[in-house]
Design an enzyme around this catalytic site. Structure first.
Site, PDB file in Angstrom:
ATOM      1  N   GLY A   1       0.817  -1.205   0.000  1.00 46.79           N
ATOM      2  CA  GLY A   1       0.000   0.000   0.000  1.00 46.79           C
ATOM      3  C   GLY A   1       0.842   1.241   0.000  1.00 46.79           C
ATOM      4  O   GLY A   1       2.022   1.195   0.316  1.00 46.79           O
ATOM      5  N   CYS A   2       0.250   2.344  -0.349  1.00 46.82           N
ATOM      6  CA  CYS A   2       0.935   3.607  -0.237  1.00 46.82           C
ATOM      7  C   CYS A   2       0.997   3.894   1.246  1.00 46.82           C
ATOM      8  O   CYS A   2      -0.017   3.983   1.900  1.00 46.82           O
ATOM      9  CB  CYS A   2       0.145   4.718  -0.886  1.00 46.82           C
ATOM     10  SG  CYS A   2      -0.206   4.370  -2.581  1.00 46.82           S
ATOM     11  N   GLY A   3       2.184   4.090   1.738  1.00 49.08           N
ATOM     12  CA  GLY A   3       2.283   4.414   3.155  1.00 49.08           C
ATOM     13  C   GLY A   3       2.768   3.214   3.917  1.00 49.08           C
ATOM     14  O   GLY A   3       3.149   2.221   3.343  1.00 49.08           O
TER      15      GLY A   3
ATOM     16  N   HIS B   1      -2.035   5.056   3.511  1.00 49.52           N
ATOM     17  CA  HIS B   1      -2.068   4.706   4.922  1.00 49.52           C
ATOM     18  C   HIS B   1      -1.954   5.931   5.809  1.00 49.52           C
ATOM     19  O   HIS B   1      -2.598   6.024   6.843  1.00 49.52           O
ATOM     20  CB  HIS B   1      -0.942   3.738   5.255  1.00 49.52           C
ATOM     21  CG  HIS B   1      -1.196   2.387   4.704  1.00 49.52           C
ATOM     22  ND1 HIS B   1      -1.929   1.459   5.379  1.00 49.52           N
ATOM     23  CD2 HIS B   1      -0.845   1.835   3.534  1.00 49.52           C
ATOM     24  CE1 HIS B   1      -2.012   0.372   4.642  1.00 49.52           C
ATOM     25  NE2 HIS B   1      -1.358   0.572   3.518  1.00 49.52           N
TER      26      HIS B   1
ATOM     27  N   CYS C   1       3.526   3.045  -2.829  1.00 44.37           N
ATOM     28  CA  CYS C   1       2.926   1.727  -2.839  1.00 44.37           C
ATOM     29  C   CYS C   1       4.077   0.765  -2.864  1.00 44.37           C
ATOM     30  O   CYS C   1       4.885   0.806  -3.765  1.00 44.37           O
ATOM     31  CB  CYS C   1       2.107   1.526  -4.091  1.00 44.37           C
ATOM     32  SG  CYS C   1       0.860   2.762  -4.290  1.00 44.37           S
TER      33      CYS C   1
END
Lengths: 265, 265
Positions: free
Chosen positions: A108-110, A180, B109
């Site tokens: 995920g991003c974060g 996130h 990501c």
């Protein structure tokens, strides 16, 4: 919004259109590191959009299980210039140590589930929802409002946004270069204000991977609504954990992946 | 493509359109954990789209500095069922230990720069480019081809893609739920085939944050082209490291953020 101005920077850019080029100004979203110290111990450095950093840090710590209730927080001290936040809290040491033994890097991003494994999730209980049901038109309306909130994204094209909603109202909204981070910012703000989550729903601009789902489950969120796609793992976890997962909400369309009994059409 | 079939899963979904709902089949992209063991030591778990996992693991290890040249790799053993890959390599221990002392979680990501800090970057040398210049029309053409490659994204809406190009040709293409994973997959494939990077350019579907930029710099890539937006930190690093950074390539338009001297319009 003044907030927007602080979070973007102007650059000179060569803009090419067909066979012409010209030098123009362009606004670009800011990215900066934030290092979190918990009880004097350096915990982690997040790369994020540098605003609402208190919310981000608290949301991160709460999600990852370092802090359990806001009464445990004794002090929050932010040095924006240096990108350092120091949090003093009670009853954290044992958990922190345990968490440091695991390393998972997310899709995920974060930051995602750095500190917990998929295995842990299955220990999550079924989410007890305070929401009996929601009309499909309310979901369309919320997503419409949500997108109108995203000014920074519209300007720079480089951000994810997240919101916490109750009924027809967006209670908290935030943005970040990381999916996130955006979620942790709204969750952190709710945590600090003592807002409970079991009758809230989450809106996100981004894809729903397993970690977003797990994060929601940890906070007791029973409805997660996205403009984007879910992964198969997110769907399976949502099914098992009793979470209604809705994706591809665009205009007057959406896909309900799990627990559609909560949505009245 | 058979590959596509393996990487998606069918689900029954309630599709709502206006005031109607019906149960339909939908395909969803797969997400799975991959745990990397280096010389019997558990290093990290990535959440990724489970294909081309050898490329992903090798790309990750090479990017993070655990392995320097392909001759150092003695064995790669993948258990797809369990999501475990074991790599045996020479001369890695010291670096691995050093890396384990740092924790940075990225906005991107995928795994991003878990193992290096922004500070390290500034130790990167200026990228020595083997590309003198490129016509703007070639960039438009490459992006057009690139998007036609992304079948899985079109089907499921949940993936990032990445490509390594030379002149007018896409040499390597891959997809993943994580931006970083997609890049590591194409880089890992090149690494295993001994393809040098200094006359190649990178295409990415996603945003360009500092870590994507740093990753490019480490591999000596001098032109990074994205459909999306860069962050201010990525632009500053690109300027300093001698990398041409191009964003928002859509149709016959693009923004050249840094080192535009390499692009002839």
């Amino acid at each position: 919004m003044e907030k927007c101005i602080e979070q973007v920077e102007n650059f000179k850019v060569v803009r090419v259109k067909m066979d012409r080029k010209e030098r123009q100004g362009d606004i670009v979203v800011k990215e900066a590191p934030l290092t979190i110290f918990l009880n004097r111990e350096e915990l982690v450095t997040l790369l994020c959009t540098p605003h609402d950093l208190r919310y981000l840090a608290i949301g991160f710590l709460a999600t990852e299980g370092f802090i359990k209730k806001r009464e445990d927080i004794e002090d929050i001290s932010l040095d924006e210039e240096k990108g350092i936040i120091r949090i003093t809290a009670k009853d954290t040491l044992e958990l922190a140590k345990k968490a440091f033994t695991k390393r998972m890097i997310t899709s995920g991003c974060g930051k995602g589930t750095l500190f917990h494994s998929i295995g842990d999730t299955l220990g999550c209980g079924i989410v007890q929802s305070g929401i009996k049901n929601i009309q499909h038109t309310e979901i369309f309306n919320l997503m419409h409002k949500f997108q109108r909130c995203s000014t920074l994204f519209r300007e720079t094209g480089g951000l994810h946004s997240c919101a916490i909603c109750k009924d027809r109202t967006i209670l908290k909204f935030n943005e970040d270069i990381g999916r996130h981070n955006a979620l942790d910012k709204v969750l952190g703000e709710c945590f600090l204000e003592g807002i409970s989550m079991n009758d809230k729903l989450v809106l996100t601009s981004g894809r729903v991977s397993s970690e977003i789902l797990i994060k929601g489950a940890k906070w007791g969120i029973s409805i997660i609504i996205s403009r984007g796609a879910p992964t198969n793992l997110a769907i399976k976890l949502a099914e098992r954990l009793g979470i209604t997962l809705i994706g591809f909400v665009r205009g007057q369309r959406m896909n309900i992946y799990t627990h559609s009994e909560r949505v009245t059409v």
